[in-house]
Design a protein around this motif. Sequence first.
Motif, PDB file in Angstrom:
ATOM      1  N   VAL A  34      15.180 -11.888 -49.522  1.00  0.00           N
ATOM      2  CA  VAL A  34      15.727 -13.043 -48.807  1.00  0.00           C
ATOM      3  C   VAL A  34      16.259 -14.035 -49.832  1.00  0.00           C
ATOM      4  CG1 VAL A  34      14.209 -12.728 -46.841  1.00  0.00           C
ATOM      5  CG2 VAL A  34      13.507 -14.245 -48.711  1.00  0.00           C
ATOM      6  N   ASN A  35      16.989 -15.030 -49.339  1.00  0.00           N
ATOM      7  CA  ASN A  35      17.710 -15.970 -50.201  1.00  0.00           C
ATOM      8  C   ASN A  35      18.626 -15.199 -51.150  1.00  0.00           C
ATOM      9  OD1 ASN A  35      16.315 -17.889 -48.824  1.00  0.00           O
ATOM     10  ND2 ASN A  35      15.233 -18.730 -50.604  1.00  0.00           N
ATOM     11  N   ILE A  93      16.459 -10.057 -38.455  1.00  0.00           N
ATOM     12  CA  ILE A  93      17.040 -11.390 -38.599  1.00  0.00           C
ATOM     13  C   ILE A  93      16.666 -12.251 -37.388  1.00  0.00           C
ATOM     14  CG2 ILE A  93      19.198 -12.691 -38.819  1.00  0.00           C
ATOM     15  CD1 ILE A  93      18.548 -11.016 -41.257  1.00  0.00           C
ATOM     16  N   LEU A 106      14.572 -16.569 -40.684  1.00  0.00           N
ATOM     17  CA  LEU A 106      15.535 -15.923 -41.577  1.00  0.00           C
ATOM     18  C   LEU A 106      16.895 -15.927 -40.885  1.00  0.00           C
ATOM     19  CD1 LEU A 106      16.309 -14.354 -44.108  1.00  0.00           C
ATOM     20  CD2 LEU A 106      15.469 -12.268 -42.998  1.00  0.00           C
ATOM     21  N   TYR A 112      21.097 -15.446 -41.047  1.00  0.00           N
ATOM     22  CA  TYR A 112      22.182 -14.728 -41.712  1.00  0.00           C
ATOM     23  C   TYR A 112      23.511 -15.399 -41.420  1.00  0.00           C
ATOM     24  CZ  TYR A 112      25.486 -10.931 -42.785  1.00  0.00           C
ATOM     25  OH  TYR A 112      26.531 -10.186 -43.267  1.00  0.00           O
ATOM     26  N   PHE A 159      14.801 -19.424 -44.472  1.00  0.00           N
ATOM     27  CA  PHE A 159      15.317 -18.477 -45.451  1.00  0.00           C
ATOM     28  C   PHE A 159      16.711 -18.017 -45.021  1.00  0.00           C
ATOM     29  CE2 PHE A 159      10.671 -18.062 -45.440  1.00  0.00           C
ATOM     30  CZ  PHE A 159      10.403 -18.326 -46.775  1.00  0.00           C
ATOM     31  N   ILE A 182      20.170 -15.075 -45.654  1.00  0.00           N
ATOM     32  CA  ILE A 182      20.924 -13.967 -46.233  1.00  0.00           C
ATOM     33  C   ILE A 182      22.388 -14.245 -45.919  1.00  0.00           C
ATOM     34  CG2 ILE A 182      21.417 -11.485 -46.121  1.00  0.00           C
ATOM     35  CD1 ILE A 182      18.512 -11.014 -45.408  1.00  0.00           C
TER      36      ILE A 182
END
Length: 255
Positions: free
Chosen positions: A3-4, A23, A207, A209, A228, A230
């Motif tokens: 992640v990140n 996600i 998370l 995206y 977090f 992506i």
Amino acid sequence: MEVNVIYNENCIVTLKKLPEKSIDGIITSPPYNINTERSDCYYNNGYSEIDGLSENDYLQIRTDEFLQFSKVLKDKGVICYNISYSKENPILPTLLVSRVHSETDLTIADIICWKKPNAIPFQTSPTKLSRITELIYVFVKKAYLHDFTTNKKISKVSKKTGQKFYRNYTNFVEAKNNDGYKSRLKATYSQDLCRQLISIYFPKGSLIYDPFSGIGTTQLSCLESDCFFIGSEIIKEHFDICMNRLREKNVSLFS
């Protein structure tokens, strides 16, 4: 799964790397397909090589992306999808929303109206209005249309019926156009907007995206909101700016 992390590649490549249902959500704004010759100027939003598609090609590419979004999105996940229209083809976003609803397991749960402080473009058209608002389409999986994740807080519960009443949340959001960061990428939204979307739909630790990361607006907003991220960004110039902006925050990044 790391992640990140941000990938300098087409989002389809990234999406195929991600595990299914990994996600919590997506916040993004895709190319609007408005990189066209106009009578008053040539509009270059920073994606000149990939943003002059035919209507059919544009709709197919975006729909294929949504099919991949659905695979990586958790069952109760949320997609916040900001897209506006051009005066050359104003119906294009509406056609895309219809395609997504009919060809994927995703549908519209809400439509948020984002009001900016400043209207664009300048008044050069004798017929079209200057746009001071844009829409953010909130997509969820059809099976969870009434049971997807939000941060809505309960204000009270009826002692008699048990009915829950929530604090007042509306589909009208006021936020800055952008963060004032100068780059060749013209079509950016603001951290102000992104933070407000996160506050509505994404609990801390989510998370998120962004398939069109641009210069890092979504990622910076995630960090400020204890989430977090992506990301994918196909244009190397934008990707480099994004990475540099994140490094300025002393973020430890994979890439």
